[in-house]
Design a protein around this motif. Structure first.
Motif, PDB file in Angstrom:
ATOM      1  N   GLU A   1       0.825  -1.219   0.000  1.00 12.61           N
ATOM      2  CA  GLU A   1       0.000   0.000   0.000  1.00 12.61           C
ATOM      3  C   GLU A   1       0.855   1.263   0.000  1.00 12.61           C
ATOM      4  O   GLU A   1       0.780   2.073   0.929  1.00 12.61           O
ATOM      5  N   PRO A   2       1.651   1.443  -1.040  1.00  6.61           N
ATOM      6  CA  PRO A   2       2.635   2.533  -1.022  1.00  6.61           C
ATOM      7  C   PRO A   2       2.021   3.930  -1.020  1.00  6.61           C
ATOM      8  O   PRO A   2       2.700   4.882  -0.678  1.00  6.61           O
ATOM      9  N   THR A   3       0.749   4.047  -1.385  1.00 11.42           N
ATOM     10  CA  THR A   3       0.187   5.402  -1.457  1.00 11.42           C
ATOM     11  C   THR A   3      -0.878   5.637  -0.396  1.00 11.42           C
ATOM     12  O   THR A   3      -1.455   6.717  -0.337  1.00 11.42           O
ATOM     13  N   SER A   4      -1.132   4.639   0.458  1.00  9.90           N
ATOM     14  CA  SER A   4      -2.261   4.779   1.389  1.00  9.90           C
ATOM     15  C   SER A   4      -2.017   5.809   2.480  1.00  9.90           C
ATOM     16  O   SER A   4      -2.958   6.342   3.041  1.00  9.90           O
ATOM     17  N   ALA A   5      -0.744   6.069   2.797  1.00 13.76           N
ATOM     18  CA  ALA A   5      -0.474   7.028   3.874  1.00 13.76           C
ATOM     19  C   ALA A   5      -0.200   8.425   3.328  1.00 13.76           C
ATOM     20  O   ALA A   5       0.239   9.292   4.059  1.00 13.76           O
ATOM     21  N   LEU A   6      -0.453   8.618   2.039  1.00 18.74           N
ATOM     22  CA  LEU A   6      -0.085   9.899   1.422  1.00 18.74           C
ATOM     23  C   LEU A   6      -1.297  10.812   1.265  1.00 18.74           C
ATOM     24  O   LEU A   6      -2.422  10.346   1.110  1.00 18.74           O
ATOM     25  N   ASP A   7      -1.027  12.105   1.282  1.00 18.12           N
ATOM     26  CA  ASP A   7      -2.072  13.062   0.941  1.00 18.12           C
ATOM     27  C   ASP A   7      -2.431  12.870  -0.525  1.00 18.12           C
ATOM     28  O   ASP A   7      -1.567  12.520  -1.339  1.00 18.12           O
ATOM     29  N   PRO A   8      -3.686  13.114  -0.870  1.00 16.37           N
ATOM     30  CA  PRO A   8      -4.124  12.836  -2.241  1.00 16.37           C
ATOM     31  C   PRO A   8      -3.239  13.466  -3.322  1.00 16.37           C
ATOM     32  O   PRO A   8      -2.962  12.835  -4.335  1.00 16.37           O
ATOM     33  N   GLU A   9      -2.744  14.662  -3.065  1.00 12.12           N
ATOM     34  CA  GLU A   9      -1.975  15.310  -4.141  1.00 12.12           C
ATOM     35  C   GLU A   9      -0.586  14.705  -4.321  1.00 12.12           C
ATOM     36  O   GLU A   9       0.116  15.014  -5.270  1.00 12.12           O
ATOM     37  N   MET A  10      -0.187  13.840  -3.375  1.00 10.63           N
ATOM     38  CA  MET A  10       1.136  13.223  -3.496  1.00 10.63           C
ATOM     39  C   MET A  10       1.068  11.813  -4.061  1.00 10.63           C
ATOM     40  O   MET A  10       2.090  11.216  -4.358  1.00 10.63           O
ATOM     41  N   VAL A  11      -0.148  11.281  -4.171  1.00 11.90           N
ATOM     42  CA  VAL A  11      -0.310   9.929  -4.679  1.00 11.90           C
ATOM     43  C   VAL A  11       0.228   9.835  -6.099  1.00 11.90           C
ATOM     44  O   VAL A  11       0.944   8.904  -6.461  1.00 11.90           O
ATOM     45  N   GLY A  12      -0.081  10.859  -6.904  1.00  7.57           N
ATOM     46  CA  GLY A  12       0.298  10.851  -8.315  1.00  7.57           C
ATOM     47  C   GLY A  12       1.785  10.694  -8.529  1.00  7.57           C
ATOM     48  O   GLY A  12       2.224   9.894  -9.349  1.00  7.57           O
ATOM     49  N   GLU A  13       2.595  11.429  -7.758  1.00  2.78           N
ATOM     50  CA  GLU A  13       4.041  11.394  -7.981  1.00  2.78           C
ATOM     51  C   GLU A  13       4.620  10.011  -7.707  1.00  2.78           C
ATOM     52  O   GLU A  13       5.524   9.551  -8.402  1.00  2.78           O
ATOM     53  N   VAL A  14       4.056   9.321  -6.691  1.00  4.17           N
ATOM     54  CA  VAL A  14       4.547   7.982  -6.373  1.00  4.17           C
ATOM     55  C   VAL A  14       4.080   6.970  -7.416  1.00  4.17           C
ATOM     56  O   VAL A  14       4.862   6.136  -7.887  1.00  4.17           O
ATOM     57  N   LEU A  15       2.819   7.063  -7.797  1.00  4.51           N
ATOM     58  CA  LEU A  15       2.312   6.153  -8.826  1.00  4.51           C
ATOM     59  C   LEU A  15       3.063   6.337 -10.142  1.00  4.51           C
ATOM     60  O   LEU A  15       3.332   5.368 -10.855  1.00  4.51           O
ATOM     61  N   ALA A  16       3.415   7.587 -10.445  1.00  5.82           N
ATOM     62  CA  ALA A  16       4.144   7.835 -11.687  1.00  5.82           C
ATOM     63  C   ALA A  16       5.486   7.114 -11.674  1.00  5.82           C
ATOM     64  O   ALA A  16       5.890   6.506 -12.670  1.00  5.82           O
ATOM     65  N   VAL A  17       6.167   7.165 -10.515  1.00  3.01           N
ATOM     66  CA  VAL A  17       7.439   6.453 -10.400  1.00  3.01           C
ATOM     67  C   VAL A  17       7.228   4.956 -10.581  1.00  3.01           C
ATOM     68  O   VAL A  17       7.984   4.273 -11.279  1.00  3.01           O
ATOM     69  N   MET A  18       6.154   4.438  -9.978  1.00  2.00           N
ATOM     70  CA  MET A  18       5.889   3.003 -10.068  1.00  2.00           C
ATOM     71  C   MET A  18       5.557   2.590 -11.498  1.00  2.00           C
ATOM     72  O   MET A  18       5.976   1.534 -11.970  1.00  2.00           O
ATOM     73  N   GLN A  19       4.807   3.449 -12.184  1.00  2.44           N
ATOM     74  CA  GLN A  19       4.464   3.142 -13.569  1.00  2.44           C
ATOM     75  C   GLN A  19       5.721   3.139 -14.431  1.00  2.44           C
ATOM     76  O   GLN A  19       5.896   2.283 -15.301  1.00  2.44           O
ATOM     77  N   ASP A  20       6.595   4.090 -14.138  1.00  8.23           N
ATOM     78  CA  ASP A  20       7.864   4.179 -14.838  1.00  8.23           C
ATOM     79  C   ASP A  20       8.672   2.889 -14.659  1.00  8.23           C
ATOM     80  O   ASP A  20       9.235   2.349 -15.611  1.00  8.23           O
ATOM     81  N   LEU A  21       8.692   2.380 -13.412  1.00  8.36           N
ATOM     82  CA  LEU A  21       9.408   1.133 -13.130  1.00  8.36           C
ATOM     83  C   LEU A  21       8.793  -0.032 -13.887  1.00  8.36           C
ATOM     84  O   LEU A  21       9.501  -0.856 -14.471  1.00  8.36           O
TER      85      LEU A  21
END
Lengths: 246, 294
Positions: A166-186
């Motif tokens: 759950e890498p984005t569950s503890a994040l504020d909504p506006e920060m979810v995108g930046e983490v998901l983008a990195v994951m998609q990149d990977l």
């Protein structure tokens, strides 16, 4: 058939008399992005923690390149160095700078030289867009930044599989995108990933395999189109209907 | 007022005559307090680490037995030395060792007194520190251990690199506490004839009976020592915390330093600039869609 990296066979886990996982079976091949979805308390995180041996499975096998890693006499730290993990609560080392966080494992576990570790660390920090922050301490970063450093730290170990709890569950909504983008990149770079997530869009667009868990068992698994687009079981339909709003 | 004038006279007389003795006393007090606090920290860390070795029911019986035995021994050590007065411990060890060994092992002469004093204060401090260290270790978020394990660190590596540095930082106030206590409590070592600051006072007033003026000197002396100690410890704590600021390092002009990784023109399906997503949102707004659940 691509190379099989992980094979989970008849995995069960109980905490006392409470059975959290029952007879879990699935396979992860090289390059797979497996999304594990399900309601809270369905055992998703426990499954992931079992895969990384942070929890000891009660029974069943976890085969890593065909070798069972659950038995006695298995060098768990050595195995874990091949299987990276990213946590919901980041778990960055609070006593180290961003750069040190990404170097310490390479130096202590992989026995790399300081210069080599630094170079690798910076390369992965660049990949997640955190290279300018190498001197910052974790407490000085935002949640999304911490999680990107945590991803870089896991990548710096050169893992064959990366587990995301759950890498984005503890994040504020506006920060979810930046983490998901990195994951998609990977994922597009061919990284083998096992992702416990509540982000249905990520499961739909990025994953190659979706596992839906309900009350400790795998209820349904298959391609995203099958599981998310055309679920067969009533439980899956009910679960997904809560995410579909039309 | 003339009482105060008399006191000042007496103090300056005492100080003038016995200054070297007082200073030697202060020196001895400080040496024992510092050395014993450091040694006590080492003992405390050892006990704290031994006490927190993880154990599970699936370990083999030998390992479980050894770990249980270690925990019991540490427990006994802590309870005995925390639960008895240090002044008694000093007598007990100083006279007990020769008693049991028929004088074969004894604290002989001045150096024997030094060794006995250092030993007693060290193991006493160690008993207190063992509990502080244990508390310091278990107060660290279990996530730190998991993070270290997840990158393949062994228990020892996790402890040395991640847990103990943080635990040490957290128990520095406790170490300071023990240091200040040791500065004062080394005074009980006079029972075995150790000449520290307070014993100096006893020797001096034995000659001239100026109890109160000498006690005044002692009070001021001890207070100066402890104030200096707490000042230094505060400074050390602040120093260890490091700077509140950090510099951005930007060698590569192409890397954006704003903390964003998204490319503004391209976007990803997860940000608002992504055209298909934006169109979808516009559609949703036009034709109605419940928002909220992600």
């Amino acid at each position: 058939m691509a190379d099989t990296i992980l094979e989970i066979r008849h995995l069960s886990k109980s905490f006392g008399s409470h059975e959290v996982l029952r007879d879990i079976d699935f396979t992860v091949s090289k390059g797979d992005v497996t999304a594990i979805i399900g309601a809270s308390g369905s055992g998703k995180s426990t499954l992931l923690r079992c895969v990384n041996l942070l929890e000891t499975p009660t029974s069943g096998e976890i085969l890593f390149h065909g070798k069972d890693v659950t038995g006695r006499g298995v060098n768990a730290p050595e195995y874990r160095s091949h299987v990276g993990m990213v946590f919901q609560s980041f778990n960055l080392f609070n006593n180290m700078s961003v750069l040190k966080n990404c170097m310490v494992g390479q130096m202590k576990v992989l026995k790399k030289s300081q210069a080599e570790a630094k170079e690798t660390a910076i390369r992965y920090l660049q990949q997640v867009g955190m290279a300018p922050y190498i001197n910052a301490k974790p407490r000085q970063l935002s949640g999304g930044q911490k999680q990107r450093v945590a991803i870089a730290r896991a990548l710096a170990m050169g893992p064959e599989v990366l587990l995301f709890d759950e890498p984005t569950s503890a994040l504020d909504p506006e920060m979810v995108g930046e983490v998901l983008a990195v994951m998609q990149d990977l994922a597009s770079g061919g990284m083998t990933m096992l992702v416990v997530t509540h982000e249905m869009a990520f499961a739909r667009d990025v994953s190659t395999q979706v596992v839906y868990m309900n009350q400790g068992v795998i209820c349904e698994q298959g391609s995203p189109a099958q599981v998310l687009g055309d679920p067969q079981k009533q439980e899956t339909k009910d679960f997904l209907s809560r995410f579909r709003n039309n | 007022m003339n009482k105060f004038a008399k006191l000042i006279d007496d103090i300056s007389l005492l100080w003038g005559t016995y200054m070297p003795a007082y200073l030697t006393g202060i020196r001895n007090t400080l040496i024992v307090a510092i050395a014993a606090t450091l040694a006590g920290c080492v003992i405390g860390f050892l006990c704290g680490i031994l006490n927190t070795i993880p154990h599970s029911k699936t370990d083999n019986p030998v390992k479980r037995f050894v770990l249980a035995a270690i925990r019991v021994m540490v427990r006994i050590y802590v309870e005995v030395f925390r639960g008895t007065p240090m002044v008694l411990q000093a007598v007990f060890i100083y006279y007990g060792l020769p008693y049991f060994t028929d004088g074969a092992v004894a604290f002989k002469g001045n150096s024997g007194i030094w060794i006995a004093s250092l030993l007693v204060v060290s193991i006493n401090t160690g008993a207190y520190m063992a509990e502080s260290v244990r508390g310091g270790i278990i107060s660290i978020d279990p996530g730190q251990t998991e993070g270290a394990k997840a990158i393949g660190m062994t228990h020892v590596q996790t402890m040395m690199n991640v847990i103990l540095p943080q635990a040490l930082r957290n128990i520095i106030p406790q170490i300071g506490n023990n240091f200040i206590i040791n500065i004062k409590d080394t005074s009980v070592m006079f029972v075995i004839g150790f000449v520290e600051f307070f014993a100096t006072h006893r020797n001096i007033v034995g000659n001239n009976l100026k109890y109160f003026p000498s006690a005044a000197i002692e009070m001021v002396g001890y207070l100066c020592l402890t104030l200096a100690a707490s000042f230094l410890l505060r400074w050390l704590e602040k120093h260890l915390d490091g700077s509140d600021n950090y510099e951005l390092v930007n060698d590569d002009r192409l890397v954006m330093a704003a903390g964003t990784y998204n490319y503004p023109d391209k976007g990803t399906p997860f940000d608002e600039r992504h055209k298909p997503s934006r169109d979808q949102v516009i559609q949703d707004v036009k034709f109605g869609k419940q928002r909220g659940d992600r």
